[in-house]
Design a protein around this motif. Structure first.
Motif, PDB file in Angstrom:
ATOM      1  N   PRO A  85     -65.617   6.541 -27.129  1.00 32.78           N
ATOM      2  CA  PRO A  85     -65.846   6.381 -25.638  1.00 32.78           C
ATOM      3  C   PRO A  85     -65.207   5.123 -25.406  1.00 32.78           C
ATOM      4  N   ASP A  86     -64.508   4.804 -24.077  1.00 34.03           N
ATOM      5  CA  ASP A  86     -63.925   3.505 -23.672  1.00 34.03           C
ATOM      6  C   ASP A  86     -65.180   2.431 -23.167  1.00 34.03           C
ATOM      7  N   GLY A  87     -65.715   2.091 -24.169  1.00 32.66           N
ATOM      8  CA  GLY A  87     -66.738   0.874 -23.961  1.00 32.66           C
ATOM      9  C   GLY A  87     -66.779  -0.187 -24.813  1.00 32.66           C
ATOM     10  N   GLY A  88     -67.451  -1.116 -24.489  1.00 29.26           N
ATOM     11  CA  GLY A  88     -67.531  -2.132 -25.725  1.00 29.26           C
ATOM     12  C   GLY A  88     -66.377  -3.212 -25.589  1.00 29.26           C
ATOM     13  N   PHE A  89     -66.057  -3.612 -26.818  1.00 29.45           N
ATOM     14  CA  PHE A  89     -65.036  -4.710 -27.036  1.00 29.45           C
ATOM     15  C   PHE A  89     -64.079  -4.026 -28.289  1.00 29.45           C
ATOM     16  N   GLU A  90     -62.958  -3.985 -28.123  1.00 29.60           N
ATOM     17  CA  GLU A  90     -61.785  -4.105 -29.116  1.00 29.60           C
ATOM     18  C   GLU A  90     -60.856  -4.906 -29.140  1.00 29.60           C
ATOM     19  N   VAL A  91     -60.340  -5.215 -30.358  1.00 31.86           N
ATOM     20  CA  VAL A  91     -59.011  -6.217 -30.649  1.00 31.86           C
ATOM     21  C   VAL A  91     -58.018  -5.499 -31.372  1.00 31.86           C
ATOM     22  N   PHE A 148     -61.634   0.308 -37.051  1.00 31.25           N
ATOM     23  CA  PHE A 148     -62.658  -0.265 -37.834  1.00 31.25           C
ATOM     24  C   PHE A 148     -63.936  -0.643 -36.965  1.00 31.25           C
ATOM     25  N   GLU A 149     -65.087  -0.391 -37.344  1.00 33.04           N
ATOM     26  CA  GLU A 149     -66.217  -0.748 -36.393  1.00 33.04           C
ATOM     27  C   GLU A 149     -66.768  -1.991 -37.440  1.00 33.04           C
ATOM     28  N   ILE A 150     -67.833  -2.568 -36.344  1.00 35.01           N
ATOM     29  CA  ILE A 150     -68.156  -3.994 -36.909  1.00 35.01           C
ATOM     30  C   ILE A 150     -69.678  -3.891 -36.740  1.00 35.01           C
ATOM     31  N   PRO A 151     -70.308  -3.547 -37.760  1.00 34.16           N
ATOM     32  CA  PRO A 151     -71.840  -3.166 -37.569  1.00 34.16           C
ATOM     33  C   PRO A 151     -72.269  -4.543 -37.710  1.00 34.16           C
ATOM     34  N   PRO A 152     -73.852  -4.756 -37.333  1.00 34.71           N
ATOM     35  CA  PRO A 152     -74.540  -3.685 -36.828  1.00 34.71           C
ATOM     36  C   PRO A 152     -74.537  -3.156 -35.318  1.00 34.71           C
ATOM     37  N   ARG A 174     -68.141  -2.766 -31.162  1.00 35.06           N
ATOM     38  CA  ARG A 174     -67.047  -3.966 -31.534  1.00 35.06           C
ATOM     39  C   ARG A 174     -66.275  -3.206 -32.467  1.00 35.06           C
ATOM     40  N   PHE A 175     -64.893  -3.305 -32.057  1.00 35.49           N
ATOM     41  CA  PHE A 175     -63.858  -2.580 -33.033  1.00 35.49           C
ATOM     42  C   PHE A 175     -62.676  -3.649 -33.304  1.00 35.49           C
ATOM     43  N   LEU A 176     -62.062  -3.465 -34.301  1.00 33.83           N
ATOM     44  CA  LEU A 176     -60.892  -3.780 -34.547  1.00 33.83           C
ATOM     45  C   LEU A 176     -59.903  -2.739 -34.874  1.00 33.83           C
ATOM     46  N   VAL A 177     -58.587  -2.633 -34.093  1.00 29.30           N
ATOM     47  CA  VAL A 177     -57.734  -1.485 -33.824  1.00 29.30           C
ATOM     48  C   VAL A 177     -56.297  -1.551 -34.361  1.00 29.30           C
ATOM     49  N   ASP A 178     -56.102  -1.015 -35.616  1.00 32.45           N
ATOM     50  CA  ASP A 178     -54.565  -1.175 -36.145  1.00 32.45           C
ATOM     51  C   ASP A 178     -53.859  -0.289 -35.581  1.00 32.45           C
ATOM     52  N   LEU A 179     -52.813  -0.829 -34.802  1.00 32.85           N
ATOM     53  CA  LEU A 179     -51.751  -0.033 -34.141  1.00 32.85           C
ATOM     54  C   LEU A 179     -50.571   0.448 -35.220  1.00 32.85           C
ATOM     55  N   PRO A 180     -49.904   1.437 -34.972  1.00 35.48           N
ATOM     56  CA  PRO A 180     -48.542   1.651 -35.636  1.00 35.48           C
ATOM     57  C   PRO A 180     -47.801   0.627 -35.568  1.00 35.48           C
ATOM     58  N   GLY A 181     -46.927   0.467 -36.656  1.00 37.03           N
ATOM     59  CA  GLY A 181     -46.021  -0.635 -36.844  1.00 37.03           C
ATOM     60  C   GLY A 181     -44.750  -0.250 -37.034  1.00 37.03           C
ATOM     61  N   TYR A 182     -43.768  -0.412 -36.189  1.00 36.39           N
ATOM     62  CA  TYR A 182     -42.285   0.074 -36.472  1.00 36.39           C
ATOM     63  C   TYR A 182     -41.621  -0.773 -36.447  1.00 36.39           C
ATOM     64  N   GLY A 183     -40.132  -0.582 -36.559  1.00 33.46           N
ATOM     65  CA  GLY A 183     -39.131  -1.476 -36.718  1.00 33.46           C
ATOM     66  C   GLY A 183     -38.095  -0.807 -37.682  1.00 33.46           C
ATOM     67  N   TYR A 184     -38.369   0.192 -38.312  1.00 31.90           N
ATOM     68  CA  TYR A 184     -37.810   0.855 -39.262  1.00 31.90           C
ATOM     69  C   TYR A 184     -37.190   2.366 -38.590  1.00 31.90           C
ATOM     70  N   ALA A 185     -36.047   2.782 -38.817  1.00 32.50           N
ATOM     71  CA  ALA A 185     -35.477   3.790 -38.254  1.00 32.50           C
ATOM     72  C   ALA A 185     -35.949   5.139 -39.157  1.00 32.50           C
ATOM     73  N   LYS A 186     -36.659   4.834 -40.161  1.00 32.59           N
ATOM     74  CA  LYS A 186     -37.106   6.383 -40.688  1.00 32.59           C
ATOM     75  C   LYS A 186     -37.847   6.935 -40.081  1.00 32.59           C
ATOM     76  N   VAL A 187     -38.558   6.454 -38.915  1.00 27.95           N
ATOM     77  CA  VAL A 187     -39.348   7.399 -38.209  1.00 27.95           C
ATOM     78  C   VAL A 187     -38.777   8.382 -37.319  1.00 27.95           C
ATOM     79  N   PRO A 188     -39.143   9.652 -37.399  1.00 29.32           N
ATOM     80  CA  PRO A 188     -38.224  10.798 -36.465  1.00 29.32           C
ATOM     81  C   PRO A 188     -38.502  10.269 -35.015  1.00 29.32           C
ATOM     82  N   ALA A 227     -61.771  -1.308 -22.692  1.00 29.57           N
ATOM     83  CA  ALA A 227     -62.438  -2.002 -23.959  1.00 29.57           C
ATOM     84  C   ALA A 227     -61.513  -2.885 -24.533  1.00 29.57           C
ATOM     85  N   LEU A 228     -60.342  -2.938 -24.395  1.00 34.04           N
ATOM     86  CA  LEU A 228     -59.124  -3.707 -24.959  1.00 34.04           C
ATOM     87  C   LEU A 228     -59.456  -5.142 -24.444  1.00 34.04           C
ATOM     88  N   LYS A 229     -60.002  -6.286 -25.242  1.00 35.07           N
ATOM     89  CA  LYS A 229     -59.837  -7.394 -24.798  1.00 35.07           C
ATOM     90  C   LYS A 229     -58.785  -8.408 -25.401  1.00 35.07           C
TER      91      LYS A 229
END
Length: 201
Positions: free
Chosen positions: A22-28, A67-71, A75-89, A109-111
């Motif tokens: 759900p789109d609430g809280g804080f994300e980096v 990744f959530e940060i208990p308790p 609060r979340f960390l979000v790992d985005l897909p990293g590209y820069g290589y042509a091997k991805v279709p 939520a993106l801060k």
């Protein structure tokens, strides 16, 4: 000083917008080209060895990994897909482009955005594209120049000053930058401070 990010744990992986929490809280969000050292940086910042999978195969992150940060439950960390290589279709690249575009445009939520760059190859097209996303939304962004241990102190400082000057010319004062090494632990406190401030931890 305790590190609340050390409590981070895997929550989910989203292949499309419907699978996001759900789109609430804080994300980096963390972005970085393939092999820029993003997983290593995430693991070091969170004081964990295997939170983010470090892969020898470029472009392995093919979803938004939360990744959530208990308790807390918002609060979340979000790992985005990293590209820069042509091997991805091409069709997968197109899917990701559309998904990321929507994510940056609409996610309340993106801060803040952390862009991880290899200090020896900073500010490539992908890095600038990610920074453009953040700046277009008036989001703060922070550039982390990883693998600093591969350079001497003089070269580190020289690169840092050059990148800072470039960022200021392109984005004003909306993008900060630092030197970082997951191996030598250089710059860890600075990175944690920025992320903790955005997440209000």
């Amino acid at each position: 000083m305790s590190n609340p990010l050390a409590r981070a744990q895997y929550l989910l992986a989203a292949h499309n917008a419907r699978q996001l929490p759900p789109d609430g809280g804080f994300e980096v969000a963390f972005a970085g080209r393939s092999n820029a050292g993003k997983s290593t940086a995430l693991n070091a910042i969170c004081q964990q060895n295997a939170l983010a999978r470090v892969s020898k195969t470029p472009g392995r992150t093919q979803q938004l990994v939360y990744f959530e940060i208990p308790p807390t439950t918002d609060r979340f960390l979000v790992d985005l897909p990293g590209y820069g290589y042509a091997k991805v279709p091409k069709d997968l690249q197109a899917h990701w482009q559309a998904f990321l575009d929507e994510y940056f445009r609409t996610r309340e939520a993106l801060k803040g955005l952390v862009v991880v760059m290899d200090i020896r190859h900073p500010l490539k097209d992908y890095d600038r594209q990610m920074l453009d996303y953040a700046v277009s939304r008036d989001l703060p962004a922070h550039a982390i120049l990883t693998k600093a241990d591969k350079l001497g102190r003089g070269q580190q400082t020289q690169t840092l000053l050059a990148v800072r000057k470039d960022l200021a010319a392109s984005y004003g004062d909306t993008v900060s930058v630092q030197v970082f090494s997951g191996e030598s632990r250089q710059g860890l406190d600075e990175a944690r401070d920025v992320i903790g401030r955005w997440l209000e931890l």
